[in-house]
Design a protein around this motif. Structure first.
Motif, PDB file in Angstrom:
ATOM      1  N   PHE A 317       0.873  -1.146  -0.134  1.00 50.02           N
ATOM      2  CA  PHE A 317      -0.034   0.195   0.029  1.00 50.02           C
ATOM      3  C   PHE A 317       0.926   1.306   0.047  1.00 50.02           C
ATOM      4  O   PHE A 317       2.033   1.124   0.071  1.00 50.02           O
ATOM      5  CB  PHE A 317      -0.999  -0.189   1.110  1.00 50.02           C
ATOM      6  N   ALA A 318       0.171   2.433  -0.235  1.00 51.40           N
ATOM      7  CA  ALA A 318       0.981   3.467  -0.220  1.00 51.40           C
ATOM      8  C   ALA A 318       0.322   4.606   0.695  1.00 51.40           C
ATOM      9  O   ALA A 318      -0.779   4.558   1.039  1.00 51.40           O
ATOM     10  CB  ALA A 318       0.732   4.299  -1.550  1.00 51.40           C
ATOM     11  N   PHE A 319       1.100   5.636   1.157  1.00 54.43           N
ATOM     12  CA  PHE A 319       0.445   6.393   2.019  1.00 54.43           C
ATOM     13  C   PHE A 319       1.161   7.732   1.755  1.00 54.43           C
ATOM     14  O   PHE A 319       2.625   8.024   1.263  1.00 54.43           O
ATOM     15  CB  PHE A 319       0.490   6.289   3.483  1.00 54.43           C
ATOM     16  N   ILE A 320       0.648   8.996   2.254  1.00 50.82           N
ATOM     17  CA  ILE A 320       1.228  10.232   1.646  1.00 50.82           C
ATOM     18  C   ILE A 320       1.581  11.182   2.815  1.00 50.82           C
ATOM     19  O   ILE A 320       0.370  11.243   3.538  1.00 50.82           O
ATOM     20  CB  ILE A 320       0.231  11.055   0.601  1.00 50.82           C
ATOM     21  N   LEU A 321       2.703  11.646   3.006  1.00 52.24           N
ATOM     22  CA  LEU A 321       3.070  12.539   3.997  1.00 52.24           C
ATOM     23  C   LEU A 321       3.202  13.931   3.459  1.00 52.24           C
ATOM     24  O   LEU A 321       2.839  14.055   2.292  1.00 52.24           O
ATOM     25  CB  LEU A 321       4.518  12.087   4.641  1.00 52.24           C
ATOM     26  N   GLU A 322       3.451  14.932   4.152  1.00 51.42           N
ATOM     27  CA  GLU A 322       3.475  16.297   3.750  1.00 51.42           C
ATOM     28  C   GLU A 322       4.014  16.517   2.474  1.00 51.42           C
ATOM     29  O   GLU A 322       3.650  17.180   1.641  1.00 51.42           O
ATOM     30  CB  GLU A 322       3.717  17.311   4.922  1.00 51.42           C
ATOM     31  N   ASP A 323       5.355  16.013   2.557  1.00 50.83           N
ATOM     32  CA  ASP A 323       6.284  16.361   1.541  1.00 50.83           C
ATOM     33  C   ASP A 323       7.448  15.550   1.220  1.00 50.83           C
ATOM     34  O   ASP A 323       7.589  14.841   2.352  1.00 50.83           O
ATOM     35  CB  ASP A 323       6.841  18.091   1.582  1.00 50.83           C
ATOM     36  N   ARG A 324       8.423  15.645   0.367  1.00 52.02           N
ATOM     37  CA  ARG A 324       9.509  14.941   0.480  1.00 52.02           C
ATOM     38  C   ARG A 324      10.364  14.753   1.607  1.00 52.02           C
ATOM     39  O   ARG A 324      10.856  13.785   1.924  1.00 52.02           O
ATOM     40  CB  ARG A 324      10.300  15.444  -0.913  1.00 52.02           C
ATOM     41  N   ALA A 325      10.695  15.941   2.140  1.00 58.26           N
ATOM     42  CA  ALA A 325      11.507  16.131   3.503  1.00 58.26           C
ATOM     43  C   ALA A 325      10.977  15.169   4.605  1.00 58.26           C
ATOM     44  O   ALA A 325      11.539  14.280   5.196  1.00 58.26           O
ATOM     45  CB  ALA A 325      11.477  17.500   3.648  1.00 58.26           C
ATOM     46  N   GLN A 326       9.694  15.183   4.715  1.00 58.34           N
ATOM     47  CA  GLN A 326       8.924  14.287   5.671  1.00 58.34           C
ATOM     48  C   GLN A 326       8.988  12.673   5.294  1.00 58.34           C
ATOM     49  O   GLN A 326       9.554  11.948   6.192  1.00 58.34           O
ATOM     50  CB  GLN A 326       7.544  14.878   5.966  1.00 58.34           C
ATOM     51  N   HIS A 352      10.427   5.515  -1.670  1.00 58.46           N
ATOM     52  CA  HIS A 352       9.955   6.837  -1.938  1.00 58.46           C
ATOM     53  C   HIS A 352       9.938   6.817  -3.382  1.00 58.46           C
ATOM     54  O   HIS A 352      10.976   6.843  -4.016  1.00 58.46           O
ATOM     55  CB  HIS A 352      11.100   7.866  -1.332  1.00 58.46           C
ATOM     56  N   PRO A 353       8.542   6.384  -4.020  1.00 61.24           N
ATOM     57  CA  PRO A 353       8.781   6.194  -5.239  1.00 61.24           C
ATOM     58  C   PRO A 353       9.060   7.467  -6.287  1.00 61.24           C
ATOM     59  O   PRO A 353       9.820   7.136  -7.163  1.00 61.24           O
ATOM     60  CB  PRO A 353       7.194   6.137  -5.698  1.00 61.24           C
ATOM     61  N   ALA A 354       8.814   8.595  -5.897  1.00 66.97           N
ATOM     62  CA  ALA A 354       9.309   9.738  -6.666  1.00 66.97           C
ATOM     63  C   ALA A 354      11.014   9.950  -6.972  1.00 66.97           C
ATOM     64  O   ALA A 354      11.410  10.526  -7.963  1.00 66.97           O
ATOM     65  CB  ALA A 354       8.893  10.978  -6.221  1.00 66.97           C
ATOM     66  N   SER A 355      11.691   9.293  -5.944  1.00 66.53           N
ATOM     67  CA  SER A 355      13.172   9.540  -6.234  1.00 66.53           C
ATOM     68  C   SER A 355      13.786   8.197  -6.250  1.00 66.53           C
ATOM     69  O   SER A 355      15.056   7.941  -6.598  1.00 66.53           O
ATOM     70  CB  SER A 355      13.579   9.961  -4.734  1.00 66.53           C
ATOM     71  N   THR A 356      12.633   6.973  -6.635  1.00 70.71           N
ATOM     72  CA  THR A 356      13.335   5.623  -6.879  1.00 70.71           C
ATOM     73  C   THR A 356      12.813   4.938  -8.021  1.00 70.71           C
ATOM     74  O   THR A 356      13.062   5.222  -9.247  1.00 70.71           O
ATOM     75  CB  THR A 356      13.295   4.775  -5.701  1.00 70.71           C
ATOM     76  N   THR A 357      11.832   4.447  -7.920  1.00 69.01           N
ATOM     77  CA  THR A 357      11.071   3.609  -8.926  1.00 69.01           C
ATOM     78  C   THR A 357      10.505   4.275 -10.179  1.00 69.01           C
ATOM     79  O   THR A 357      10.403   3.907 -11.235  1.00 69.01           O
ATOM     80  CB  THR A 357       9.715   2.627  -8.388  1.00 69.01           C
ATOM     81  N   HIS A 358      10.155   5.584  -9.851  1.00 66.66           N
ATOM     82  CA  HIS A 358       9.373   6.524 -10.845  1.00 66.66           C
ATOM     83  C   HIS A 358      10.488   7.506 -10.915  1.00 66.66           C
ATOM     84  O   HIS A 358      10.092   8.696 -11.503  1.00 66.66           O
ATOM     85  CB  HIS A 358       7.990   6.966 -10.397  1.00 66.66           C
ATOM     86  N   TYR A 359      11.842   7.717 -10.758  1.00 65.87           N
ATOM     87  CA  TYR A 359      12.714   8.671 -10.917  1.00 65.87           C
ATOM     88  C   TYR A 359      13.152   8.746 -12.416  1.00 65.87           C
ATOM     89  O   TYR A 359      13.067  10.140 -13.001  1.00 65.87           O
ATOM     90  CB  TYR A 359      14.296   8.354 -10.326  1.00 65.87           C
ATOM     91  N   GLY A 360      12.734   7.866 -13.086  1.00 67.27           N
ATOM     92  CA  GLY A 360      13.106   7.749 -14.545  1.00 67.27           C
ATOM     93  C   GLY A 360      11.834   8.666 -15.290  1.00 67.27           C
ATOM     94  O   GLY A 360      11.666   8.662 -16.735  1.00 67.27           O
ATOM     95  N   VAL A 361      10.695   8.681 -14.696  1.00 68.84           N
ATOM     96  CA  VAL A 361       9.400   9.208 -15.187  1.00 68.84           C
ATOM     97  C   VAL A 361       9.601  10.673 -15.401  1.00 68.84           C
ATOM     98  O   VAL A 361       9.918  11.261 -14.083  1.00 68.84           O
ATOM     99  CB  VAL A 361       8.216   8.572 -14.662  1.00 68.84           C
ATOM    100  N   GLU A 373       5.101  13.944  -3.957  1.00 69.16           N
ATOM    101  CA  GLU A 373       6.620  14.067  -3.525  1.00 69.16           C
ATOM    102  C   GLU A 373       6.478  13.497  -2.164  1.00 69.16           C
ATOM    103  O   GLU A 373       7.714  13.091  -1.547  1.00 69.16           O
ATOM    104  CB  GLU A 373       6.799  15.584  -3.438  1.00 69.16           C
ATOM    105  N   GLY A 374       5.415  13.524  -1.675  1.00 68.05           N
ATOM    106  CA  GLY A 374       5.478  12.966  -0.225  1.00 68.05           C
ATOM    107  C   GLY A 374       5.029  11.509   0.099  1.00 68.05           C
ATOM    108  O   GLY A 374       4.618  10.911   0.981  1.00 68.05           O
ATOM    109  N   MET A 375       4.798  10.978  -1.215  1.00 66.72           N
ATOM    110  CA  MET A 375       4.233   9.391  -1.184  1.00 66.72           C
ATOM    111  C   MET A 375       5.394   8.564  -0.719  1.00 66.72           C
ATOM    112  O   MET A 375       6.379   8.541  -1.194  1.00 66.72           O
ATOM    113  CB  MET A 375       3.713   9.321  -2.593  1.00 66.72           C
ATOM    114  N   LEU A 376       4.873   7.386   0.095  1.00 61.94           N
ATOM    115  CA  LEU A 376       5.860   6.372   0.344  1.00 61.94           C
ATOM    116  C   LEU A 376       4.971   5.155  -0.118  1.00 61.94           C
ATOM    117  O   LEU A 376       3.918   5.138   0.362  1.00 61.94           O
ATOM    118  CB  LEU A 376       6.032   6.414   2.012  1.00 61.94           C
ATOM    119  N   ARG A 377       5.870   4.037  -0.477  1.00 66.70           N
ATOM    120  CA  ARG A 377       4.900   2.864  -0.822  1.00 66.70           C
ATOM    121  C   ARG A 377       5.825   1.813   0.025  1.00 66.70           C
ATOM    122  O   ARG A 377       6.924   1.600   0.385  1.00 66.70           O
ATOM    123  CB  ARG A 377       5.436   2.555  -2.512  1.00 66.70           C
TER     124      ARG A 377
END
Ligand SMILES: Cc1ncc(COP(=O)(O)O)c(C=O)c1O
Length: 401
Positions: A317-326, A352-361, A373-377
């Motif tokens: 599952f995924a959840f969303i925190l405030e921003d990338r830093a958090q 953190h998908p935005a900086s890993t699995t989806h970095y190339g998108v 940016e605040g999403m974690l999987r």
């Protein structure tokens, strides 16, 4: 080799998937080994020149070269097909080799593919970057929107391609509706079923034509090998996929096939227990974070559809925190759960998908598909959920939640 179980389809094809996962496709040599044999061989020898010629001509039964056939790989392919309820299966060296093979084997210059926009980064790269280079037209749609699929159809549309649940947004595609729409227009539906596997969801029961896998995930389930698989009709596999695969060579190694065979024996148990754990942990996370995307929770906008298609909601599952830093601070605060971008493992892993699995998108595509940016999987494993909750509790507290 004696085909003791699994290949006598009239006798064994009605076994349920959990039985197929343990026994389907098993061949036994003259030694009668219990566990499947590992045939780590690239080639084969023949009793005569005439025999090899007959095998190459298809006039004699027998293997000729491991890019074309291998007994250990064949056992895995037969087992996956039986679990899936598919006529046939072929395996590949990774999930991406499976997706590329399943799609490129049937697409030519001038064809059109429609794909769900929420997808694993490399799957999006195929659609956004690779296919246009070869003159294949592409459209991306919101996979949750049944009308969007219909509106995207062109006279040259050959393929619908989607994940359900999708990585990492957990979007659900209505399998029955979208696969029926595809069929009505002579379009082939290709479903990436990596998040669920046949233990939790069998897309062919809902009308899917082709089901493709990263077997690296739940099928291996213990983070050991890369592997992929494509299931379909005998006609699709033999006439469309095999000519491509045999000549381009994205094959799975026999060793990795053997590891996945061993993984499949425990798939049903792992998939169900990890789903239960993920539900328990998900309920805790939901009580502490601003937003969670978990198909097993009533808060997921497509919860009812997910539960119609799936036996259980899976380990991810995924959840969303405030921003990338958090989000980054939360990852750094974890003590039991590993920071890792793999999924389906028996260990709990978070990324953190935005900086890993989806970095190339591209940033636009990420925003469009909901990779914030605040999403974690998170992949929930087989640990005691109470220990996982304690770890997430302390990590959330440390980032102020
Ligand atoms: C949904 C999905 N499809 C395909 C892949 C690619 O699989 P592999 O890493 O085995 O190439 C992944 C990998 O994370 C995935 O999550």
């Amino acid at each position: 080799m004696k085909k003791t179980t699994g290949f006598d389809r009239d006798k064994t094809r009605n076994w349920r998937p959990a039985t197929q996962a343990v026994r389907g496709g098993t061949w036994r040599s003259e030694h009668g080994e219990t566990s499947e044999a590992l045939f780590l061989t690239s080639g084969y020898t023949y009793d005569s020149a005439e025999e090899v010629a007959a095998r190459f001509a298809g006039e004699a039964v027998g293997m000729t070269y491991s890019r074309l056939q291998n007994p250990t790989v064949a056992m895995l392919e037969e087992r996956i097909a039986l679990m899936e309820g598919a006529e046939a299966c072929r395996t590949q060296a990774s999930g991406m080799a499976a997706m590329t093979t399943a799609l490129l084997c049937q697409l030519s210059q001038g064809d059109h593919i429609v794909a769900a926009k929420a997808a694993f980064g490399s799957c999006r790269w195929l659609v956004d970057t690779l296919f246009p280079r070869f003159g294949i037209e592409t459209s991306v749609v919101d996979g949750r929107d049944n009308d969007a699929w219909e509106k995207a159809i062109r006279p040259n549309t050959r393929v619908f391609f989607f994940e359900t649940p999708a990585n990492p947004t957990l979007d659900i595609v209505d399998l029955e509706h979208v696969c029926a729409l595809a069929r009505a227009h002579g379009i082939t539906s290709v479903v990436d079923n990596a998040f669920a596997t046949s233990a939790l969801q069998r897309p062919m029961d809902f009308g899917a034509d082709v089901v493709a896998y990263s077997a690296t995930k739940l099928m291996d389930g213990q983070g050991r090998v890369l592997a992929g698989a494509v299931c379909g009709t005998e006609k699709f596999i033999n006439d469309v996929l095999l000519p491509f695969q045999r000549n381009t060579g994205p094959n799975l190694s026999p060793f990795n096939a053997w590891v996945v065979l061993k993984g499949l024996e425990t798939l049903d148990m792992r998939a169900r227990r990890q789903s239960e754990n993920a539900l328990e942990v998900g309920k805790f996370v939901e009580s502490r974070v601003p937003r969670i995307l978990h198909p097993g929770l009533a808060s997921h906008p497509q919860h009812n559809l997910a539960m119609r298609q799936m036996d259980a909601s899976g380990p991810i599952f995924a959840f969303i925190l405030e921003d990338r830093a958090q989000a980054m601070a939360f990852l750094d605060a974890l003590e039991l759960v590993d920071i890792s971008n793999n999924i389906g493992d028996s260990r709990s892993l978070c990324c953190h998908p935005a900086s890993t699995t989806h970095y190339g998108v591209s940033a636009e595509a990420r925003a469009d598909m909901g990779v914030e940016e605040g999403m974690l999987r998170i992949n929930i494993g087989l640990e005691d959920p109470r220990d996982l909750i304690a770890d997430l509790d302390q990590a959330l507290t440390r980032v102020g939640l």
